[in-house]
Design a protein around this motif. Structure first.
Motif, short mmCIF file in Angstrom:
data_model
loop_
_atom_site.label_atom_id
_atom_site.label_comp_id
_atom_site.label_asym_id
_atom_site.label_seq_id
_atom_site.Cartn_x
_atom_site.Cartn_y
_atom_site.Cartn_z
N ARG A 19 0.64 -1.00 -0.35
CA ARG A 19 -0.15 -0.18 -0.19
C ARG A 19 0.83 1.38 0.24
N LEU A 20 1.18 1.74 -1.44
CA LEU A 20 1.58 3.19 -0.98
C LEU A 20 0.98 4.21 -0.47
N SER A 21 0.89 5.02 -0.31
CA SER A 21 0.37 6.14 0.92
C SER A 21 1.41 7.78 0.42
N CYS A 22 0.33 9.05 -0.04
CA CYS A 22 0.91 10.01 -0.52
C CYS A 22 0.29 10.99 0.44
N THR A 57 -12.44 7.47 -10.72
CA THR A 57 -11.07 6.95 -11.18
C THR A 57 -10.96 6.32 -12.38
N ASN A 58 -9.28 6.56 -12.49
CA ASN A 58 -9.26 6.11 -14.06
C ASN A 58 -8.32 4.74 -13.75
N TYR A 59 -7.80 3.60 -14.50
CA TYR A 59 -7.04 3.03 -14.20
C TYR A 59 -6.73 2.33 -15.35
N THR A 68 -5.77 -0.25 -6.21
CA THR A 68 -7.16 0.38 -6.27
C THR A 68 -7.22 1.68 -5.86
N ILE A 69 -6.83 2.75 -5.90
CA ILE A 69 -6.79 4.38 -5.48
C ILE A 69 -8.10 4.71 -4.93
N SER A 70 -7.61 5.57 -3.78
CA SER A 70 -8.43 6.11 -3.23
C SER A 70 -7.74 7.70 -2.40
N SER A 79 -3.79 6.98 -1.62
CA SER A 79 -3.34 5.83 -1.44
C SER A 79 -3.62 4.54 -2.73
N LEU A 80 -2.88 3.92 -2.66
CA LEU A 80 -2.87 3.42 -3.89
C LEU A 80 -1.91 1.50 -3.39
N GLN A 81 -3.63 0.51 -3.55
CA GLN A 81 -3.46 -0.35 -2.79
C GLN A 81 -3.18 -1.13 -3.64
N MET A 82 -2.63 -2.24 -3.71
CA MET A 82 -1.31 -2.65 -5.29
C MET A 82 -1.66 -4.07 -4.51
N ASN A 83 -2.28 -5.16 -4.82
CA ASN A 83 -2.81 -6.73 -5.22
C ASN A 83 -2.16 -7.49 -6.13
N SER A 84 -1.94 -7.85 -5.47
CA SER A 84 -1.44 -9.77 -6.77
C SER A 84 -0.73 -8.81 -7.57
N LEU A 85 0.78 -8.49 -6.93
CA LEU A 85 1.74 -7.64 -7.23
C LEU A 85 2.75 -8.42 -8.77
N LYS A 86 3.23 -8.07 -9.26
CA LYS A 86 3.19 -9.16 -9.96
C LYS A 86 4.70 -8.15 -10.27
#
Length: 121
Positions: A19-22, A57-59, A68-70, A79-86
């Motif tokens: 999870r990234l936060s700014c 939102t736009n991805y 998921t951005i919120s 924030s950016l929740q990043m799952n199933s990272l590759k």
């Protein structure tokens, strides 16, 4: 002046989450669109996800269904929740904000310093 400070990057195994936060601070009247971009080695910076002040939102196609951005307008954070990272998600991730400044209401675009995300086993 306006500052964007990112946090949450790091090393994660494929399939993992981060999870990234700014946090945006400074002479802010309002924050319009906010977004996350990334730049992998020897590649151009690309949009990952964006969110307007009306929470539209736009991805990027490559992250749809996984990221998921919120935003929290009260705290001026995104924030950016990043799952199933590759492994191909490996990049430096940058926060971006379109800010209306106080008291002039001039609009300026700002970038964070970047946070590195490495997806590797």
């Amino acid at each position: 002046q306006v500052q964007l400070v990112e946090s949450g990057g790091g090393l994660v195994q494929p399939g993992g989450s981060l999870r990234l936060s700014c946090a945006v601070s400074g002479s802010i009247f309002s924050i319009n669109a906010m977004g996350w971009y990334r730049q992998a080695p020897e590649k151009e910076r690309e949009l990952v996800a964006s969110i307007t002040n009306s929470v539209s939102t736009n991805y990027a196609d490559s992250v749809k269904g996984r990221f998921t951005i919120s935003r929290d307008n009260a705290k001026n954070t995104v924030s950016l929740q990043m799952n199933s990272l590759k492994p191909e998600d490996t990049a430096v991730y940058y926060c971006n904000a379109d800010v209306s400044l106080a008291p002039t209401l001039f609009r300026r675009n700002y970038w964070g310093q970047g946070t590195r995300v490495t997806v590797s086993s």
